[in-house]
Design a protein around this motif. Structure first.
Motif, PDB file in Angstrom:
ATOM      1  N   UNK A  37       0.896  -1.319   0.009  1.00 30.46           N
ATOM      2  CA  UNK A  37      -0.014   0.050   0.041  1.00 30.46           C
ATOM      3  C   UNK A  37       1.061   1.338   0.017  1.00 30.46           C
ATOM      4  N   UNK A  38       2.142   1.084  -0.159  1.00 35.68           N
ATOM      5  CA  UNK A  38       2.886   2.293  -0.377  1.00 35.68           C
ATOM      6  C   UNK A  38       3.202   2.905   1.212  1.00 35.68           C
ATOM      7  N   UNK A  39       3.081   1.987   2.234  1.00 37.46           N
ATOM      8  CA  UNK A  39       3.491   2.116   3.501  1.00 37.46           C
ATOM      9  C   UNK A  39       4.108   0.841   3.734  1.00 37.46           C
ATOM     10  N   UNK A  40       5.131   0.800   4.944  1.00 39.36           N
ATOM     11  CA  UNK A  40       5.412  -0.442   5.533  1.00 39.36           C
ATOM     12  C   UNK A  40       4.524  -0.691   6.854  1.00 39.36           C
ATOM     13  N   UNK A  41       3.951  -1.736   6.693  1.00 38.20           N
ATOM     14  CA  UNK A  41       2.768  -2.314   7.551  1.00 38.20           C
ATOM     15  C   UNK A  41       3.487  -3.645   8.148  1.00 38.20           C
ATOM     16  N   UNK A  42       3.753  -3.671   9.332  1.00 43.51           N
ATOM     17  CA  UNK A  42       4.553  -4.938  10.157  1.00 43.51           C
ATOM     18  C   UNK A  42       3.280  -5.441  11.074  1.00 43.51           C
ATOM     19  N   UNK A  43       2.906  -6.623  10.695  1.00 42.76           N
ATOM     20  CA  UNK A  43       1.834  -7.301  11.579  1.00 42.76           C
ATOM     21  C   UNK A  43       2.587  -8.352  12.507  1.00 42.76           C
ATOM     22  N   UNK A  44       2.044  -8.267  13.777  1.00 44.65           N
ATOM     23  CA  UNK A  44       2.789  -9.245  14.829  1.00 44.65           C
ATOM     24  C   UNK A  44       4.207  -9.026  14.727  1.00 44.65           C
ATOM     25  N   UNK A  45       5.030 -10.068  14.616  1.00 41.34           N
ATOM     26  CA  UNK A  45       6.395  -9.884  14.911  1.00 41.34           C
ATOM     27  C   UNK A  45       7.136  -9.933  13.457  1.00 41.34           C
ATOM     28  N   UNK A  46       7.870  -8.787  13.331  1.00 41.64           N
ATOM     29  CA  UNK A  46       8.749  -8.547  12.014  1.00 41.64           C
ATOM     30  C   UNK A  46       9.331  -7.240  12.059  1.00 41.64           C
ATOM     31  N   UNK A  47      10.365  -7.129  10.950  1.00 47.12           N
ATOM     32  CA  UNK A  47      11.083  -5.866  10.893  1.00 47.12           C
ATOM     33  C   UNK A  47      11.308  -5.731   9.477  1.00 47.12           C
ATOM     34  N   UNK A  48      11.515  -4.245   9.029  1.00 43.43           N
ATOM     35  CA  UNK A  48      12.090  -3.881   7.724  1.00 43.43           C
ATOM     36  C   UNK A  48      13.450  -3.102   7.888  1.00 43.43           C
ATOM     37  N   UNK A  49      14.337  -3.238   7.401  1.00 43.12           N
ATOM     38  CA  UNK A  49      15.703  -2.644   7.962  1.00 43.12           C
ATOM     39  C   UNK A  49      16.491  -2.263   6.396  1.00 43.12           C
ATOM     40  N   UNK A  50      17.402  -1.222   6.716  1.00 43.51           N
ATOM     41  CA  UNK A  50      18.456  -0.882   5.937  1.00 43.51           C
ATOM     42  C   UNK A  50      19.554  -0.119   6.267  1.00 43.51           C
ATOM     43  N   UNK A  51      20.595  -0.377   5.837  1.00 41.41           N
ATOM     44  CA  UNK A  51      21.901   0.021   6.294  1.00 41.41           C
ATOM     45  C   UNK A  51      22.317   1.650   5.372  1.00 41.41           C
ATOM     46  N   UNK A  52      22.435   2.530   6.149  1.00 36.08           N
ATOM     47  CA  UNK A  52      22.798   3.777   5.537  1.00 36.08           C
ATOM     48  C   UNK A  52      24.515   4.196   6.066  1.00 36.08           C
ATOM     49  N   UNK A  53      25.030   5.104   5.083  1.00 37.73           N
ATOM     50  CA  UNK A  53      26.395   5.289   5.571  1.00 37.73           C
ATOM     51  C   UNK A  53      26.001   6.672   6.506  1.00 37.73           C
ATOM     52  N   UNK A  54      26.874   6.819   7.220  1.00 36.73           N
ATOM     53  CA  UNK A  54      27.209   7.837   8.525  1.00 36.73           C
ATOM     54  C   UNK A  54      28.479   8.082   8.965  1.00 36.73           C
TER      55      UNK A  54
END
Length: 273
Positions: A37-54
């Motif tokens: 849906x062009x959102x990040x929807x996390x149901x129950x147990x989950x995750x979305x991640x990414x690594x960025x430079x800093x």
């Protein structure tokens, strides 16, 4: 929920306009991560991640919009690499779209940040995820030209009434018996500036630092000390409609000056426009 600008955003596809592109999703059944849906929807147990430079020792601001349904709970976590220390925003309780943000300094030696969007229960929604490097403190620009007299009289106009004198030597200016120096300084109307000057008045001498905003609006501070070096300061607020003013240093009797400075006040310099 309004779309937020993504300029300078270190997070790739933070609006999820390209669904799950640039994100790595994991979930524990029956949990799931949905980008459809062009959102990040996390149901129950989950995750979305990414690594960025800093960079280490740098101030960043992380922000996101969140929405929680079905008594959801989760967090947004920022893990610094390679130290594995972190900052996080906890998320609990049903709520409509809400803007969350956190500002932090990265540990020394940081080379990257893992941005993690985490769901622990219910449905946790994320959108407009941003991570930007803060601009930091604005360093005011010196407005007085050759205020330390390293170039003798460069930048200054000298006026010598009969019997007066003005000399430049040893990175200082000496004005006597009515002699004065001046320069026109460009400023911003409505802003406040901090002025400072070091002055020495041997043999009972004295003088003035004069701020001629208009012929009818003249401020001054008297420079009269005990014979040694003294530092004088003044806060100068520029009226509306005044784009420049004349700074004049007058040796009424015997005056030696050095290290003149005029800068936008710290409060003004760091106030967003």
């Amino acid at each position: 929920m309004s779309e937020q600008p993504m300029i300078n955003n270190l997070v790739l596809n933070g609006t999820f306009a390209r669904h799950g592109t640039s994100w790595t999703a994991t979930a524990t059944a029956p949990g799931r991560v949905d980008f459809s849906r062009q959102h990040c929807i996390i149901t129950a147990t989950g995750r979305a991640e990414q690594e960025v430079p800093a960079s280490g020792g740098t101030s960043y601001t992380f922000s996101a919009y969140t929405l929680i349904t079905y008594e959801g709970a989760g967090s947004a976590r920022l893990t610094f690499r390679p130290s594995d220390t972190s900052e996080s925003i906890g998320l609990t309780g049903n709520h409509g779209w809400t803007h969350r943000s956190i500002t932090f300094n990265t540990p020394a030696g940081t080379t990257g940040i893992t941005v993690q969007l985490i769901g622990d229960a219910g449905d946790v929604w994320f959108d407009n995820v941003r991570l930007v490097e803060d601009e930091g403190t604005v360093i005011p620009i010196e407005l007085i030209r050759n205020g330390d007299f390293a170039e003798n009289g460069t930048g200054w106009t000298v006026t010598l009434p009969v019997g007066s004198s003005v000399t430049f030597h040893d990175n200082r200016c000496q004005a006597n018996l009515g002699g004065f120096i001046e320069q026109v300084i460009t400023v911003t109307p409505g802003q406040t500036y901090d002025f400072s000057i070091e002055a020495m008045t041997p043999s009972g001498g004295h003088g003035f630092a004069i701020f001629e905003l208009t012929p009818d609006n003249v401020q001054q501070i008297e420079l009269r000390g005990g014979g040694g070096w003294d530092t004088y300061t003044h806060s100068l607020t520029i009226p509306e409609g005044i784009p420049e003013f004349t700074l004049r240093i007058l040796g009424e009797t015997f005056l030696v000056v050095d290290n003149l400075s005029l800068k936008l006040s710290t409060a003004s310099a760091n106030t967003p426009n």
